[in-house]
Design a protein around this motif. Structure first.
Motif, PDB file in Angstrom:
ATOM      1  N   GLY A  89       0.272  -8.110 -13.554  1.00 17.38           N
ATOM      2  CA  GLY A  89       0.832  -8.117 -12.147  1.00 17.38           C
ATOM      3  C   GLY A  89       0.551  -6.981 -11.544  1.00 17.38           C
ATOM      4  O   GLY A  89      -0.073  -6.170 -11.861  1.00 17.38           O
ATOM      5  N   PRO A  90       1.030  -6.860 -10.084  1.00 16.63           N
ATOM      6  CA  PRO A  90       0.257  -5.920  -9.297  1.00 16.63           C
ATOM      7  C   PRO A  90       0.868  -4.383  -9.502  1.00 16.63           C
ATOM      8  O   PRO A  90       2.346  -4.566  -9.877  1.00 16.63           O
ATOM      9  CB  PRO A  90       0.856  -6.375  -7.844  1.00 16.63           C
ATOM     10  CG  PRO A  90       0.936  -8.013  -7.975  1.00 16.63           C
ATOM     11  CD  PRO A  90       1.341  -7.958  -9.405  1.00 16.63           C
ATOM     12  N   GLU A  94      -3.948  -2.323  -8.399  1.00 19.41           N
ATOM     13  CA  GLU A  94      -4.190  -2.823  -7.149  1.00 19.41           C
ATOM     14  C   GLU A  94      -3.916  -2.076  -5.923  1.00 19.41           C
ATOM     15  O   GLU A  94      -4.628  -2.365  -4.898  1.00 19.41           O
ATOM     16  CB  GLU A  94      -3.250  -4.153  -7.184  1.00 19.41           C
ATOM     17  CG  GLU A  94      -3.545  -5.160  -8.232  1.00 19.41           C
ATOM     18  CD  GLU A  94      -3.313  -4.800  -9.608  1.00 19.41           C
ATOM     19  OE1 GLU A  94      -3.933  -5.531 -10.504  1.00 19.41           O
ATOM     20  OE2 GLU A  94      -2.398  -3.994  -9.804  1.00 19.41           O
ATOM     21  N   PHE A  95      -2.924  -1.091  -6.179  1.00 15.40           N
ATOM     22  CA  PHE A  95      -2.712  -0.167  -4.641  1.00 15.40           C
ATOM     23  C   PHE A  95      -3.964   0.571  -4.510  1.00 15.40           C
ATOM     24  O   PHE A  95      -4.496   0.837  -3.394  1.00 15.40           O
ATOM     25  CB  PHE A  95      -1.505   0.647  -4.958  1.00 15.40           C
ATOM     26  CG  PHE A  95      -1.420   1.614  -3.966  1.00 15.40           C
ATOM     27  CD1 PHE A  95      -0.554   1.321  -2.750  1.00 15.40           C
ATOM     28  CD2 PHE A  95      -1.622   2.808  -4.106  1.00 15.40           C
ATOM     29  CE1 PHE A  95      -0.470   2.265  -1.671  1.00 15.40           C
ATOM     30  CE2 PHE A  95      -1.319   3.988  -3.087  1.00 15.40           C
ATOM     31  CZ  PHE A  95      -0.931   3.439  -1.884  1.00 15.40           C
ATOM     32  N   ARG A  96      -4.510   1.194  -5.522  1.00 14.80           N
ATOM     33  CA  ARG A  96      -5.611   2.031  -5.378  1.00 14.80           C
ATOM     34  C   ARG A  96      -6.666   1.403  -4.849  1.00 14.80           C
ATOM     35  O   ARG A  96      -7.773   1.627  -4.114  1.00 14.80           O
ATOM     36  CB  ARG A  96      -5.779   2.743  -6.762  1.00 14.80           C
ATOM     37  CG  ARG A  96      -6.903   3.781  -6.711  1.00 14.80           C
ATOM     38  CD  ARG A  96      -7.233   4.678  -7.881  1.00 14.80           C
ATOM     39  NE  ARG A  96      -8.258   5.470  -7.463  1.00 14.80           N
ATOM     40  CZ  ARG A  96      -8.348   6.656  -6.999  1.00 14.80           C
ATOM     41  NH1 ARG A  96      -7.166   7.174  -6.756  1.00 14.80           N
ATOM     42  NH2 ARG A  96      -9.346   7.720  -6.710  1.00 14.80           N
ATOM     43  N   GLU A  97      -7.132   0.205  -5.543  1.00 14.81           N
ATOM     44  CA  GLU A  97      -8.059  -0.930  -5.030  1.00 14.81           C
ATOM     45  C   GLU A  97      -7.918  -1.348  -3.497  1.00 14.81           C
ATOM     46  O   GLU A  97      -9.029  -1.082  -2.874  1.00 14.81           O
ATOM     47  CB  GLU A  97      -7.849  -2.189  -5.741  1.00 14.81           C
ATOM     48  CG  GLU A  97      -9.241  -3.073  -5.515  1.00 14.81           C
ATOM     49  CD  GLU A  97      -9.056  -4.558  -6.398  1.00 14.81           C
ATOM     50  OE1 GLU A  97     -10.019  -5.163  -6.540  1.00 14.81           O
ATOM     51  OE2 GLU A  97      -8.082  -4.677  -6.963  1.00 14.81           O
ATOM     52  N   THR A  98      -6.827  -1.419  -3.034  1.00 14.47           N
ATOM     53  CA  THR A  98      -6.834  -1.657  -1.686  1.00 14.47           C
ATOM     54  C   THR A  98      -6.930  -0.317  -0.907  1.00 14.47           C
ATOM     55  O   THR A  98      -7.557  -0.092   0.159  1.00 14.47           O
ATOM     56  CB  THR A  98      -5.013  -2.159  -1.199  1.00 14.47           C
ATOM     57  OG1 THR A  98      -4.981  -3.280  -2.013  1.00 14.47           O
ATOM     58  CG2 THR A  98      -5.001  -2.316   0.139  1.00 14.47           C
ATOM     59  N   ALA A 118       1.643  -1.447   2.891  1.00 16.57           N
ATOM     60  CA  ALA A 118       2.101  -2.682   3.250  1.00 16.57           C
ATOM     61  C   ALA A 118       1.426  -3.717   2.592  1.00 16.57           C
ATOM     62  O   ALA A 118       2.053  -4.895   2.323  1.00 16.57           O
ATOM     63  CB  ALA A 118       1.566  -2.575   4.890  1.00 16.57           C
ATOM     64  N   SER A 119      -0.058  -3.857   2.368  1.00 18.35           N
ATOM     65  CA  SER A 119      -0.639  -4.732   1.824  1.00 18.35           C
ATOM     66  C   SER A 119       0.102  -4.976   0.282  1.00 18.35           C
ATOM     67  O   SER A 119       0.366  -6.244  -0.126  1.00 18.35           O
ATOM     68  CB  SER A 119      -1.931  -4.490   1.561  1.00 18.35           C
ATOM     69  OG  SER A 119      -2.742  -5.448   0.883  1.00 18.35           O
ATOM     70  N   PHE A 120       0.393  -3.710  -0.222  1.00 18.01           N
ATOM     71  CA  PHE A 120       0.711  -3.996  -1.659  1.00 18.01           C
ATOM     72  C   PHE A 120       2.117  -4.759  -1.742  1.00 18.01           C
ATOM     73  O   PHE A 120       2.393  -5.386  -2.650  1.00 18.01           O
ATOM     74  CB  PHE A 120       0.856  -2.725  -2.546  1.00 18.01           C
ATOM     75  CG  PHE A 120       1.380  -2.761  -3.711  1.00 18.01           C
ATOM     76  CD1 PHE A 120       0.711  -2.737  -4.893  1.00 18.01           C
ATOM     77  CD2 PHE A 120       2.745  -2.349  -4.032  1.00 18.01           C
ATOM     78  CE1 PHE A 120       0.922  -2.825  -6.344  1.00 18.01           C
ATOM     79  CE2 PHE A 120       3.154  -2.439  -5.379  1.00 18.01           C
ATOM     80  CZ  PHE A 120       2.508  -2.775  -6.348  1.00 18.01           C
ATOM     81  N   LYS A 121       2.984  -4.351  -0.707  1.00 16.82           N
ATOM     82  CA  LYS A 121       4.575  -4.947  -0.801  1.00 16.82           C
ATOM     83  C   LYS A 121       4.316  -6.519  -0.573  1.00 16.82           C
ATOM     84  O   LYS A 121       4.866  -7.190  -1.155  1.00 16.82           O
ATOM     85  CB  LYS A 121       5.143  -4.276   0.368  1.00 16.82           C
ATOM     86  CG  LYS A 121       5.711  -3.041   0.109  1.00 16.82           C
ATOM     87  CD  LYS A 121       6.510  -2.305   1.184  1.00 16.82           C
ATOM     88  CE  LYS A 121       5.963  -2.534   2.642  1.00 16.82           C
ATOM     89  NZ  LYS A 121       7.110  -1.888   3.533  1.00 16.82           N
ATOM     90  N   LEU A 123       1.536  -8.239  -1.522  1.00 16.64           N
ATOM     91  CA  LEU A 123       1.118  -8.836  -2.894  1.00 16.64           C
ATOM     92  C   LEU A 123       2.203  -9.100  -3.881  1.00 16.64           C
ATOM     93  O   LEU A 123       2.283  -9.887  -4.692  1.00 16.64           O
ATOM     94  CB  LEU A 123       0.146  -8.045  -3.182  1.00 16.64           C
ATOM     95  CG  LEU A 123      -0.597  -8.390  -4.359  1.00 16.64           C
ATOM     96  CD1 LEU A 123      -1.266  -9.720  -4.636  1.00 16.64           C
ATOM     97  CD2 LEU A 123      -1.777  -7.464  -4.932  1.00 16.64           C
ATOM     98  N   ALA A 124       3.110  -7.763  -4.041  1.00 15.56           N
ATOM     99  CA  ALA A 124       3.877  -7.460  -5.015  1.00 15.56           C
ATOM    100  C   ALA A 124       5.179  -8.001  -5.260  1.00 15.56           C
ATOM    101  O   ALA A 124       6.048  -8.300  -5.952  1.00 15.56           O
ATOM    102  CB  ALA A 124       4.072  -6.128  -5.613  1.00 15.56           C
ATOM    103  N   GLY A 125       5.556  -8.253  -3.616  1.00 15.79           N
ATOM    104  CA  GLY A 125       6.915  -8.927  -3.246  1.00 15.79           C
ATOM    105  C   GLY A 125       8.025  -7.706  -3.389  1.00 15.79           C
ATOM    106  O   GLY A 125       9.156  -8.155  -4.203  1.00 15.79           O
TER     107      GLY A 125
END
Length: 241
Positions: A89-90, A94-98, A118-121, A123-125
């Motif tokens: 799961g994210p 994944e945050f650092r990748e973004t 914002a992108s992570f939220k 993605l991860a819900g």
């Protein structure tokens, strides 16, 4: 390590280590298909990695000791440790990748962190920032645990390679003091021991230098990884409230 972990390891390595022009972190030309794992022993020396500059992520103060260096084999090792401890799961990974993908957009550091969040939220819900700091701290913990194990292996190496030679050195020195007081007939034995002491001195210097440099490289590489993660944690706490 499974192939999936190897792939994640190489990806993580790219987040923390930037190669000199045209190479990936493993020393392979940047074709998008880096070789699996670290370079084999005896292979050509990979380009020396450098700490990323102006990437948009944190830029920590250069780690000490200054006599060490970020070592490609330790960089790959740490990337593999992070890959093996990457949960499903994210998370921070994944945050650092973004965050890295936003580095070239000319955004301020704060905007980059906010955009990545914002992108992570999405993605991860989740809207809980602690999801990032908690998993980032877990990665720091995994690296720290590996460092502790490495420290024990250094102690064992010193005891095995240097300690044995030092013990032999002390024994021969004591024996020579005794032999020097005896009859001239044992002079040949003293000479033989003296020659051995000379050889031991060179072995101690060589082995001590190798172990010390290896440890310094490990420490600098460790500090390089953890400083960047801790820097991100500080910025996450600062910007993503």
């Amino acid at each position: 390590m499974p192939e999936s972990d190897q792939s994640i390891g190489r990806k993580i390595l790219g987040f923390f280590i930037k190669e000199e022009s045209g190479t990936e972190s493993t020393g392979t030309p940047a074709t998008g298909k880096p070789a699996a794992g670290a370079p084999p022993t005896g292979a050509s020396t990979p380009a020396v990695p450098r700490i990323p500059v102006n990437t948009g992520a944190s830029n920590p103060t250069p780690a000490s000791p200054a006599s060490g260096a970020v070592d490609p084999k330790f960089a790959q090792h740490f990337a593999d440790v992070l890959a093996q401890n990457n949960p499903a799961g994210p998370d921070y990974f994944e945050f650092r990748e973004t965050l890295q993908s936003l580095a070239s957009l000319g955004l301020t550091e704060e905007k980059q962190f906010q955009a990545a969040w914002a992108s992570f939220k999405a993605l991860a819900g989740t809207t809980d920032v602690s999801k990032l700091t908690t998993t980032a701290n877990q990665y720091v913990g995994a690296l720290t645990k590996d460092r502790d194990a490495f420290g024990k292996s250094v102690e064992a190496a010193v005891a095995e390679r240097v300690g044995g030679l030092q013990n032999e050195q002390k024994r021969l020195q004591t024996e020579n003091e005794s032999l020097a007081k005896q009859l001239l007939a044992i002079q040949q034995q003293i000479d033989a021991n003296t020659n051995r002491l000379t050889a031991i001195g060179g072995d101690i210097t060589e082995q001590s230098a190798k172990i010390t440099q290896n440890q310094q490289n490990y420490e600098v590489t460790f500090a390089h990884f953890t400083d960047q993660i801790k820097g991100d944690i500080a910025k996450i706490t600062q910007y993503l409230k």
